[in-house]
Design a protein around this motif. Sequence first.
Motif, mmCIF file in Angstrom:
data_model
loop_
_atom_site.group_PDB
_atom_site.id
_atom_site.type_symbol
_atom_site.label_atom_id
_atom_site.label_comp_id
_atom_site.label_asym_id
_atom_site.label_seq_id
_atom_site.Cartn_x
_atom_site.Cartn_y
_atom_site.Cartn_z
ATOM 1 N N ILE A 41 4.946 4.564 -9.530
ATOM 2 C CA ILE A 41 4.341 3.252 -9.294
ATOM 3 C C ILE A 41 3.668 2.811 -10.588
ATOM 4 O O ILE A 41 2.831 3.533 -11.129
ATOM 5 N N PRO A 42 4.018 1.624 -11.093
ATOM 6 C CA PRO A 42 3.362 1.142 -12.317
ATOM 7 C C PRO A 42 1.849 0.993 -12.123
ATOM 8 O O PRO A 42 1.353 0.878 -10.994
ATOM 9 N N ASN B 282 -1.807 -0.589 -11.844
ATOM 10 C CA ASN B 282 -2.339 -1.817 -11.236
ATOM 11 C C ASN B 282 -1.334 -2.509 -10.326
ATOM 12 O O ASN B 282 -1.148 -3.720 -10.378
ATOM 13 N N THR B 283 -0.690 -1.722 -9.464
ATOM 14 C CA THR B 283 0.331 -2.253 -8.566
ATOM 15 C C THR B 283 -0.017 -1.936 -7.116
ATOM 16 O O THR B 283 -0.341 -0.798 -6.790
ATOM 17 N N LEU C 193 1.621 -1.668 -3.474
ATOM 18 C CA LEU C 193 2.888 -1.607 -2.747
ATOM 19 C C LEU C 193 2.825 -2.566 -1.565
ATOM 20 O O LEU C 193 1.736 -2.908 -1.089
ATOM 21 N N ARG D 119 -0.848 0.414 2.872
ATOM 22 C CA ARG D 119 -0.185 0.326 1.571
ATOM 23 C C ARG D 119 -0.924 1.210 0.584
ATOM 24 O O ARG D 119 -2.076 1.594 0.799
ATOM 25 N N VAL E 186 -2.146 1.550 -3.527
ATOM 26 C CA VAL E 186 -2.471 0.752 -4.712
ATOM 27 C C VAL E 186 -2.760 1.728 -5.851
ATOM 28 O O VAL E 186 -3.617 2.607 -5.725
ATOM 29 N N SER E 187 -2.013 1.565 -6.952
ATOM 30 C CA SER E 187 -2.219 2.444 -8.102
ATOM 31 C C SER E 187 -3.442 2.013 -8.900
ATOM 32 O O SER E 187 -3.921 0.888 -8.763
ATOM 33 N N PRO F 178 -0.124 4.559 -14.660
ATOM 34 C CA PRO F 178 0.968 4.766 -13.706
ATOM 35 C C PRO F 178 0.675 5.943 -12.776
ATOM 36 O O PRO F 178 0.001 6.896 -13.154
ATOM 37 N N TYR G 99 10.171 0.815 -1.421
ATOM 38 C CA TYR G 99 10.947 1.258 -2.588
ATOM 39 C C TYR G 99 12.397 0.894 -2.368
ATOM 40 O O TYR G 99 12.812 0.544 -1.304
#
Length: 149
Positions: A64-65, A67-68, A70, A116, A118-119, A123, A149
């Motif tokens: 997961i990049p 500040n992303t 899902l 969900r 959250v990163s 990463p 995904y």
Amino acid sequence: MSKFAFAVFTTACLAITPALAQKPHTTSSAHADVLVKSSTSWNGKPYTTYPAGQPQLTMLRMSIPANTALPWHTHPFPNSVYVLQGQLTIEDKASGKKQVFHAGEGFTESVDDVHRGVSGSTPTVLIITYSGTPGAATFKAEPGQKPEY
């Protein structure tokens, strides 16, 4: 090379071959750390049953990049997660409950609860193991949401 020299060379090679052979393995126990073991998900909801039918385990490495967030989704059966790199905040949509898991930590995900991940600022890499059945999807996206995904 003379026959005598060849014979000496061959005898020397045969003599040292057993010394170069790999030693037999010894029998010993390994060390194991329990990363996660639970009959409830991270938010305390008990697991009740596994899906009926032939079991199928699926293990994913999910990247997961930074500040992303899902998409919102659910899982139809139990799964466990190990944070290999970074951190992941799990958010429960209904209650608003959040919990952060860091690299080196394991956790269990909820079944049929909309949530969900959250990163953080770097990463995140996860190892996820699902306990499902053949042909069953590992997640269900909420209406209007992209796939996880």
